[in-house]
Design a protein around this motif. Structure first.
Motif, PDB file in Angstrom:
ATOM      1  N   MET A  68      86.126 -28.979 -26.741  1.00 24.54           N
ATOM      2  CA  MET A  68      86.364 -30.366 -27.101  1.00 24.54           C
ATOM      3  C   MET A  68      85.048 -30.982 -27.547  1.00 24.54           C
ATOM      4  O   MET A  68      84.066 -30.894 -26.844  1.00 24.54           O
ATOM      5  CB  MET A  68      86.845 -31.139 -25.886  1.00 24.54           C
ATOM      6  N   ASP A  69      85.096 -31.602 -28.711  1.00 27.62           N
ATOM      7  CA  ASP A  69      83.893 -32.280 -29.165  1.00 27.62           C
ATOM      8  C   ASP A  69      84.034 -33.794 -28.994  1.00 27.62           C
ATOM      9  O   ASP A  69      85.107 -34.294 -28.661  1.00 27.62           O
ATOM     10  CB  ASP A  69      83.563 -31.901 -30.606  1.00 27.62           C
ATOM     11  N   GLN A  70      82.936 -34.515 -29.230  1.00 23.41           N
ATOM     12  CA  GLN A  70      82.935 -35.960 -29.020  1.00 23.41           C
ATOM     13  C   GLN A  70      83.926 -36.663 -29.945  1.00 23.41           C
ATOM     14  O   GLN A  70      84.549 -37.649 -29.550  1.00 23.41           O
ATOM     15  CB  GLN A  70      81.525 -36.528 -29.207  1.00 23.41           C
ATOM     16  N   LYS A  71      84.084 -36.163 -31.162  1.00 16.80           N
ATOM     17  CA  LYS A  71      85.026 -36.778 -32.104  1.00 16.80           C
ATOM     18  C   LYS A  71      86.452 -36.747 -31.549  1.00 16.80           C
ATOM     19  O   LYS A  71      87.173 -37.742 -31.603  1.00 16.80           O
ATOM     20  CB  LYS A  71      84.969 -36.069 -33.458  1.00 16.80           C
ATOM     21  N   PHE A  72      86.851 -35.613 -30.996  1.00 15.80           N
ATOM     22  CA  PHE A  72      88.170 -35.496 -30.377  1.00 15.80           C
ATOM     23  C   PHE A  72      88.308 -36.495 -29.230  1.00 15.80           C
ATOM     24  O   PHE A  72      89.326 -37.186 -29.115  1.00 15.80           O
ATOM     25  CB  PHE A  72      88.390 -34.065 -29.871  1.00 15.80           C
ATOM     26  N   LEU A  73      87.303 -36.590 -28.383  1.00 14.77           N
ATOM     27  CA  LEU A  73      87.338 -37.524 -27.256  1.00 14.77           C
ATOM     28  C   LEU A  73      87.411 -38.971 -27.740  1.00 14.77           C
ATOM     29  O   LEU A  73      88.096 -39.795 -27.139  1.00 14.77           O
ATOM     30  CB  LEU A  73      86.127 -37.302 -26.352  1.00 14.77           C
ATOM     31  N   ASP A  74      86.736 -39.284 -28.839  1.00 14.21           N
ATOM     32  CA  ASP A  74      86.806 -40.634 -29.407  1.00 14.21           C
ATOM     33  C   ASP A  74      88.210 -40.952 -29.906  1.00 14.21           C
ATOM     34  O   ASP A  74      88.686 -42.080 -29.755  1.00 14.21           O
ATOM     35  CB  ASP A  74      85.798 -40.794 -30.552  1.00 14.21           C
ATOM     36  N   VAL A  75      88.881 -39.976 -30.495  1.00 11.43           N
ATOM     37  CA  VAL A  75      90.253 -40.176 -30.973  1.00 11.43           C
ATOM     38  C   VAL A  75      91.187 -40.449 -29.792  1.00 11.43           C
ATOM     39  O   VAL A  75      92.001 -41.375 -29.838  1.00 11.43           O
ATOM     40  CB  VAL A  75      90.740 -38.972 -31.810  1.00 11.43           C
ATOM     41  N   ILE A  76      91.048 -39.683 -28.725  1.00 11.20           N
ATOM     42  CA  ILE A  76      91.914 -39.882 -27.548  1.00 11.20           C
ATOM     43  C   ILE A  76      91.696 -41.265 -26.940  1.00 11.20           C
ATOM     44  O   ILE A  76      92.635 -41.885 -26.457  1.00 11.20           O
ATOM     45  CB  ILE A  76      91.695 -38.767 -26.508  1.00 11.20           C
ATOM     46  N   LYS A  77      90.483 -41.766 -26.972  1.00 12.66           N
ATOM     47  CA  LYS A  77      90.180 -43.070 -26.368  1.00 12.66           C
ATOM     48  C   LYS A  77      90.767 -44.234 -27.154  1.00 12.66           C
ATOM     49  O   LYS A  77      90.927 -45.330 -26.619  1.00 12.66           O
ATOM     50  CB  LYS A  77      88.673 -43.256 -26.256  1.00 12.66           C
ATOM     51  N   ASP A  78      91.086 -44.032 -28.436  1.00  7.26           N
ATOM     52  CA  ASP A  78      91.634 -45.106 -29.247  1.00  7.26           C
ATOM     53  C   ASP A  78      93.053 -45.437 -28.769  1.00  7.26           C
ATOM     54  O   ASP A  78      93.730 -44.601 -28.182  1.00  7.26           O
ATOM     55  CB  ASP A  78      91.651 -44.716 -30.723  1.00  7.26           C
ATOM     56  N   GLU A  79      93.478 -46.652 -29.007  1.00  2.00           N
ATOM     57  CA  GLU A  79      94.793 -47.107 -28.552  1.00  2.00           C
ATOM     58  C   GLU A  79      95.839 -46.900 -29.644  1.00  2.00           C
ATOM     59  O   GLU A  79      96.360 -47.841 -30.220  1.00  2.00           O
ATOM     60  CB  GLU A  79      94.714 -48.564 -28.122  1.00  2.00           C
ATOM     61  N   THR A  80      96.120 -45.619 -29.898  1.00  2.00           N
ATOM     62  CA  THR A  80      97.101 -45.257 -30.916  1.00  2.00           C
ATOM     63  C   THR A  80      98.155 -44.344 -30.294  1.00  2.00           C
ATOM     64  O   THR A  80      97.950 -43.792 -29.214  1.00  2.00           O
ATOM     65  CB  THR A  80      96.422 -44.529 -32.098  1.00  2.00           C
ATOM     66  N   PRO A  81      99.289 -44.175 -30.965  1.00  2.00           N
ATOM     67  CA  PRO A  81     100.331 -43.304 -30.417  1.00  2.00           C
ATOM     68  C   PRO A  81      99.910 -41.832 -30.367  1.00  2.00           C
ATOM     69  O   PRO A  81      99.122 -41.363 -31.191  1.00  2.00           O
ATOM     70  CB  PRO A  81     101.496 -43.469 -31.397  1.00  2.00           C
ATOM     71  N   ALA A  82     100.450 -41.130 -29.386  1.00  2.00           N
ATOM     72  CA  ALA A  82     100.348 -39.681 -29.295  1.00  2.00           C
ATOM     73  C   ALA A  82     101.782 -39.158 -29.252  1.00  2.00           C
ATOM     74  O   ALA A  82     102.602 -39.659 -28.489  1.00  2.00           O
ATOM     75  CB  ALA A  82      99.585 -39.264 -28.038  1.00  2.00           C
ATOM     76  N   THR A  83     102.076 -38.184 -30.084  1.00  2.00           N
ATOM     77  CA  THR A  83     103.418 -37.629 -30.183  1.00  2.00           C
ATOM     78  C   THR A  83     103.433 -36.229 -29.582  1.00  2.00           C
ATOM     79  O   THR A  83     102.592 -35.400 -29.924  1.00  2.00           O
ATOM     80  CB  THR A  83     103.875 -37.586 -31.651  1.00  2.00           C
ATOM     81  N   ILE A  84     104.396 -35.993 -28.697  1.00  2.00           N
ATOM     82  CA  ILE A  84     104.524 -34.709 -28.006  1.00  2.00           C
ATOM     83  C   ILE A  84     105.827 -34.061 -28.474  1.00  2.00           C
ATOM     84  O   ILE A  84     106.883 -34.683 -28.420  1.00  2.00           O
ATOM     85  CB  ILE A  84     104.540 -34.907 -26.480  1.00  2.00           C
ATOM     86  N   VAL A  85     105.729 -32.805 -28.926  1.00  2.00           N
ATOM     87  CA  VAL A  85     106.870 -32.126 -29.536  1.00  2.00           C
ATOM     88  C   VAL A  85     107.077 -30.763 -28.888  1.00  2.00           C
ATOM     89  O   VAL A  85     106.125 -30.024 -28.661  1.00  2.00           O
ATOM     90  CB  VAL A  85     106.632 -31.922 -31.054  1.00  2.00           C
ATOM     91  N   THR A  86     108.358 -30.441 -28.609  1.00  2.00           N
ATOM     92  CA  THR A  86     108.746 -29.070 -28.290  1.00  2.00           C
ATOM     93  C   THR A  86     109.724 -28.645 -29.380  1.00  2.00           C
ATOM     94  O   THR A  86     110.476 -29.464 -29.904  1.00  2.00           O
ATOM     95  CB  THR A  86     109.421 -28.948 -26.906  1.00  2.00           C
ATOM     96  N   ILE A  87     109.696 -27.358 -29.720  1.00  2.00           N
ATOM     97  CA  ILE A  87     110.507 -26.932 -30.861  1.00  2.00           C
ATOM     98  C   ILE A  87     111.679 -26.038 -30.484  1.00  2.00           C
ATOM     99  O   ILE A  87     112.429 -25.614 -31.350  1.00  2.00           O
ATOM    100  CB  ILE A  87     109.656 -26.216 -31.917  1.00  2.00           C
ATOM    101  N   ASN A  88     111.867 -25.764 -29.184  1.00  2.00           N
ATOM    102  CA  ASN A  88     112.937 -24.831 -28.841  1.00  2.00           C
ATOM    103  C   ASN A  88     114.308 -25.492 -28.744  1.00  2.00           C
ATOM    104  O   ASN A  88     115.314 -24.813 -28.682  1.00  2.00           O
ATOM    105  CB  ASN A  88     112.625 -24.075 -27.541  1.00  2.00           C
ATOM    106  N   ALA A  89     114.374 -26.821 -28.742  1.00  2.00           N
ATOM    107  CA  ALA A  89     115.677 -27.500 -28.736  1.00  2.00           C
ATOM    108  C   ALA A  89     116.160 -27.658 -30.177  1.00  2.00           C
ATOM    109  O   ALA A  89     115.377 -27.601 -31.121  1.00  2.00           O
ATOM    110  CB  ALA A  89     115.552 -28.870 -28.078  1.00  2.00           C
ATOM    111  N   GLN A  90     117.448 -27.874 -30.340  1.00  2.00           N
ATOM    112  CA  GLN A  90     118.028 -28.091 -31.669  1.00  2.00           C
ATOM    113  C   GLN A  90     118.729 -29.441 -31.673  1.00  2.00           C
ATOM    114  O   GLN A  90     119.818 -29.537 -31.124  1.00  2.00           O
ATOM    115  CB  GLN A  90     119.008 -26.970 -32.014  1.00  2.00           C
TER     116      GLN A  90
END
Length: 122
Positions: A1-23
Motif C-alpha cells: 500500500m502506498d500513500q496515494k492509495f491511503l489518501d484515496v481511502i481517506k477521502d469521503e467518496t463511495p466504495a463499491t463492493i462486488v461479488t460475481i458468483n451470484a446471478q
C-alpha cells in the motif's frame, strides 16, 4: 500500500463492493473513509446490511472493491482510482468486531477483507 492509495481511502467518496458468483452479481456500497486499514493485507469494513455479499460468501468469498477520489493525483492529473481484489469474511464478535463497533455503533458485523492485490486504474 502506498500513500496515494491511503489518501484515496481517506477521502469521503463511495466504495463499491462486488461479488460475481451470484446471478446477477451482488453490489453494495459504503463510504471509503469508513474502511479501516489494519496492515498491507487486511481491511475492516463496517456492515449494517451487506446480506447479499454475505450470502454469496457461502459459495465464493472473492470480492472486488472499487474506490476513487477526484482530489488525489492519478495517472492523468487529478482523479485516482483503485480496484482491490481479495477474499472476505463477516465477523460478529472478536477483536475486529469490537474495534469497528467502537467506531460505528450501528454495525451488525464487520467485513474483513484479506487483500490479494491492489491495482491503480486511473
Amino acid at each position: 500500500m502506498d500513500q496515494k492509495f491511503l489518501d484515496v481511502i481517506k477521502d469521503e467518496t463511495p466504495a463499491t463492493i462486488v461479488t460475481i458468483n451470484a446471478q446477477p452479481a451482488s453490489v453494495v456500497n459504503t463510504w471509503s473513509h469508513y474502511i479501516n486499514v489494519v496492515n498491507d493485507q487486511t481491511l475492516l469494513i463496517p456492515s449494517a446490511g451487506m446480506h447479499s455479499i454475505e450470502n454469496d460468501f457461502q459459495t465464493d468469498n472473492h470480492v472486488t472493491i472499487a474506490i476513487g477520489s477526484h482530489k488525489v493525483e492519478g495517472t492523468q492529473g487529478l482523479g485516482c482510482g483503485y480496484h482491490i481484489h481479495g477474499t472476505g469474511t463477516f465477523e460478529t464478535n472478536g477483536a475486529n468486531f469490537d474495534r469497528m463497533k467502537a467506531q460505528f455503533d450501528w454495525i451488525r458485523a464487520v467485513l474483513v477483507v484479506t487483500i490479494d492485490d491492489i491495482q491503480q486504474k486511473i
